[in-house]
Design an enzyme around this catalytic site. Sequence first.
Site, PDB file in Angstrom:
ATOM      1  N   ASP A   1      32.419  85.555 -12.900  1.00  0.00           N
ATOM      2  CA  ASP A   1      32.452  84.088 -12.974  1.00  0.00           C
ATOM      3  C   ASP A   1      31.139  83.493 -13.501  1.00  0.00           C
ATOM      4  O   ASP A   1      31.117  82.875 -14.546  1.00  0.00           O
ATOM      5  CB  ASP A   1      32.826  83.490 -11.610  1.00  0.00           C
ATOM      6  CG  ASP A   1      33.375  82.064 -11.696  1.00  0.00           C
ATOM      7  OD1 ASP A   1      33.622  81.582 -12.810  1.00  0.00           O
ATOM      8  OD2 ASP A   1      33.578  81.452 -10.632  1.00  0.00           O
TER       9      ASP A   1
ATOM     10  N   GLU B   1      40.626  75.695  -6.718  1.00  0.00           N
ATOM     11  CA  GLU B   1      39.337  76.254  -6.288  1.00  0.00           C
ATOM     12  C   GLU B   1      38.730  75.291  -5.269  1.00  0.00           C
ATOM     13  O   GLU B   1      37.784  74.549  -5.545  1.00  0.00           O
ATOM     14  CB  GLU B   1      38.386  76.453  -7.487  1.00  0.00           C
ATOM     15  CG  GLU B   1      37.137  77.243  -7.087  1.00  0.00           C
ATOM     16  CD  GLU B   1      36.129  77.410  -8.228  1.00  0.00           C
ATOM     17  OE1 GLU B   1      36.274  76.757  -9.281  1.00  0.00           O
ATOM     18  OE2 GLU B   1      35.183  78.197  -8.040  1.00  0.00           O
TER      19      GLU B   1
ATOM     20  N   HIS C   1      41.753  77.214 -13.922  1.00  0.00           N
ATOM     21  CA  HIS C   1      41.005  77.148 -12.660  1.00  0.00           C
ATOM     22  C   HIS C   1      41.936  76.418 -11.700  1.00  0.00           C
ATOM     23  O   HIS C   1      42.138  75.212 -11.830  1.00  0.00           O
ATOM     24  CB  HIS C   1      39.720  76.348 -12.843  1.00  0.00           C
ATOM     25  CG  HIS C   1      38.579  77.131 -13.392  1.00  0.00           C
ATOM     26  ND1 HIS C   1      38.582  77.643 -14.657  1.00  0.00           N
ATOM     27  CD2 HIS C   1      37.388  77.494 -12.830  1.00  0.00           C
ATOM     28  CE1 HIS C   1      37.436  78.286 -14.860  1.00  0.00           C
ATOM     29  NE2 HIS C   1      36.695  78.212 -13.764  1.00  0.00           N
TER      30      HIS C   1
ATOM     31  N   HIS D   1      31.683  82.429 -17.439  1.00  0.00           N
ATOM     32  CA  HIS D   1      31.347  81.197 -18.177  1.00  0.00           C
ATOM     33  C   HIS D   1      30.084  81.490 -18.963  1.00  0.00           C
ATOM     34  O   HIS D   1      28.969  81.242 -18.496  1.00  0.00           O
ATOM     35  CB  HIS D   1      31.101  80.040 -17.217  1.00  0.00           C
ATOM     36  CG  HIS D   1      32.310  79.620 -16.437  1.00  0.00           C
ATOM     37  ND1 HIS D   1      33.047  78.500 -16.753  1.00  0.00           N
ATOM     38  CD2 HIS D   1      32.921  80.171 -15.359  1.00  0.00           C
ATOM     39  CE1 HIS D   1      34.054  78.376 -15.898  1.00  0.00           C
ATOM     40  NE2 HIS D   1      34.001  79.381 -15.034  1.00  0.00           N
TER      41      HIS D   1
ATOM     42  N   GLN E   1      35.950  71.404 -18.296  1.00  0.00           N
ATOM     43  CA  GLN E   1      35.259  71.451 -16.994  1.00  0.00           C
ATOM     44  C   GLN E   1      35.347  70.124 -16.238  1.00  0.00           C
ATOM     45  O   GLN E   1      35.473  70.100 -15.033  1.00  0.00           O
ATOM     46  CB  GLN E   1      33.792  71.854 -17.201  1.00  0.00           C
ATOM     47  CG  GLN E   1      32.946  71.864 -15.943  1.00  0.00           C
ATOM     48  CD  GLN E   1      33.343  72.944 -14.954  1.00  0.00           C
ATOM     49  OE1 GLN E   1      33.043  74.111 -15.140  1.00  0.00           O
ATOM     50  NE2 GLN E   1      34.035  72.562 -13.884  1.00  0.00           N
TER      51      GLN E   1
ATOM     52  N   HIS F   1      36.812  86.802 -16.409  1.00  0.00           N
ATOM     53  CA  HIS F   1      36.495  85.389 -16.124  1.00  0.00           C
ATOM     54  C   HIS F   1      34.987  85.218 -15.972  1.00  0.00           C
ATOM     55  O   HIS F   1      34.402  85.554 -14.953  1.00  0.00           O
ATOM     56  CB  HIS F   1      37.214  84.977 -14.827  1.00  0.00           C
ATOM     57  CG  HIS F   1      37.068  83.527 -14.465  1.00  0.00           C
ATOM     58  ND1 HIS F   1      38.143  82.744 -14.095  1.00  0.00           N
ATOM     59  CD2 HIS F   1      35.983  82.719 -14.392  1.00  0.00           C
ATOM     60  CE1 HIS F   1      37.722  81.518 -13.812  1.00  0.00           C
ATOM     61  NE2 HIS F   1      36.407  81.485 -13.975  1.00  0.00           N
TER      62      HIS F   1
HETATM   63  N1  17E Z   1      33.195  75.851 -13.061  1.00  0.00           N
HETATM   64  C1  17E Z   1      34.152  75.755 -12.105  1.00  0.00           C
HETATM   65  O1  17E Z   1      34.966  74.819 -12.137  1.00  0.00           O
HETATM   66  N2  17E Z   1      34.230  76.706 -11.165  1.00  0.00           N
HETATM   67  C2  17E Z   1      33.357  77.710 -11.139  1.00  0.00           C
HETATM   68  N3  17E Z   1      33.460  78.630 -10.185  1.00  0.00           N
HETATM   69  C3  17E Z   1      32.335  77.798 -12.118  1.00  0.00           C
HETATM   70  C4  17E Z   1      32.297  76.842 -13.069  1.00  0.00           C
HETATM   71  C5  17E Z   1      31.351  78.903 -12.099  1.00  0.00           C
HETATM   72 FE   FE2 Z   2      35.232  79.842 -13.266  1.00  0.00          FE
END
Ligand code: 17E
Ligand code: FE2
Length: 423
Positions: free
Chosen positions: A315, A219, A216, A64, A158, A62
């Site tokens: 990440d 988070e 995702h 980006h 995103q 994982h």
């Molecule tokens: N985008 C996101 O939604 N969450 C993250 N931890 C990163 C990017 C790095």
């Molecule tokens: Fe991520």
Amino acid sequence: MAKILFKNAKLRGQAESKDILVVDGIISKIENELKCIDENNNDIKVIDLNKNLTIPPYVEPHIHLDYVYTAHTPGATNSSGTLFEGIQRWSESKNNLNKDEVKERAKIALKKQITTGIQHIRTHVDVTDKKLTALKSMLELKEELKEIVDMQIIAFPQEGMYAYKGGDELVEEALKMGADVVGAIPHFEYTREFGEKSVKKAIELALKYDKLIDIHCDETDDEQSRFLEVLAAHSYIEGIGEKVTASHTCAMHSYNNAYTYKLFKLLKESKLNFIACPTENIHLQGRFDTYPKRRGITRVKEMVEAGLNVCFAQDSISDPWYPLGTGNLMNILDSGIHICQMMSFEEINNSLDLITINGAKTLNIEKNYGIKVGNKANFIVLNAKNEFEAIRERVGVLYSIRNGKVLFEKIPEVIKSNCDFIR
Ligand code: 17E
Ligand code: FE2
């Protein structure tokens, strides 16, 4: 036939070192004391691994890569350190992406990753961009670098499948263009209903185009964020859990234990994979707390004990979410076992699984992964005699071998000193 013999490889779980014979890039024998001459009395090329720990390559599940080294872009600075500010800053600063520029940044990161022993990478690519610029860059890079690294690309919206109008269509377009994995970000959608809809859409698209899924998921420190149960339950019903990954799952840190107990039964039965990003989430989470502050990392220790498949990831490398990052999974592992309190001798000895085989399972590549007769000769040699020493010293790699060839060799640091004690 090209033959090469790697002598004195210390494999995990084996008391004695072994010799590995590679023929045309494939492991053909793993035995004690193999001969250095072939049946026609010709010498076989030999590399002595000196009883150093020899393991399958690291797996970065994982990252980006389209975001790397953008932390200093004007407008990209995240002053609150929250996930949401990161998304906002990226949204405001991503308009000028150019295909070559994205590739150049990603290549710098890839070089670092590969030279720390990684050979398998799964990268998210933001597809909430009508031009899909970053996706085009990453598809090209995947092809250009395939001899030295295996890449999987996630079509990651995103800014949301629905919070960003037409995000769901862009994800589908990206899959048609060649992305390997479907992404989503349900906790960022505007309502619980849209979050659920995005999870279901990801599953629908994965089934339609025969792709993997990596979401995702939750988070956030919001204990009400419960998209994991939606993802797990639908994956369970479709019978596709092994192809599905829940990344982050930070809210699980804050769930009550009664709910988590019930949830674990579903997680186990669904066969989902999990990715934790310890450095990233120790940085982003707990930002709305005073003291005590939550760590915000998902329950890695308990998940491992319950037999769930969990791996660690970097990440970010210097982006609007996280300013630092080297790409070296040994750093991530070191931080992760501290943050998750996985510090018994047994946990330390087993912890390499979190950046090797568990990542390979998550990527669905485990069938051809590992140092076994018949597999491609892909492995790395660590500058340590056993697992514990490797972790304690956070050692680097001495060799990365790919298809039986030396991808690179590293000479351990040399100290030039005038002092006998140091020398
Ligand atoms: N985008 C996101 O939604 N969450 C993250 N931890 C990163 C990017 C790095
Ligand atoms: Fe991520």
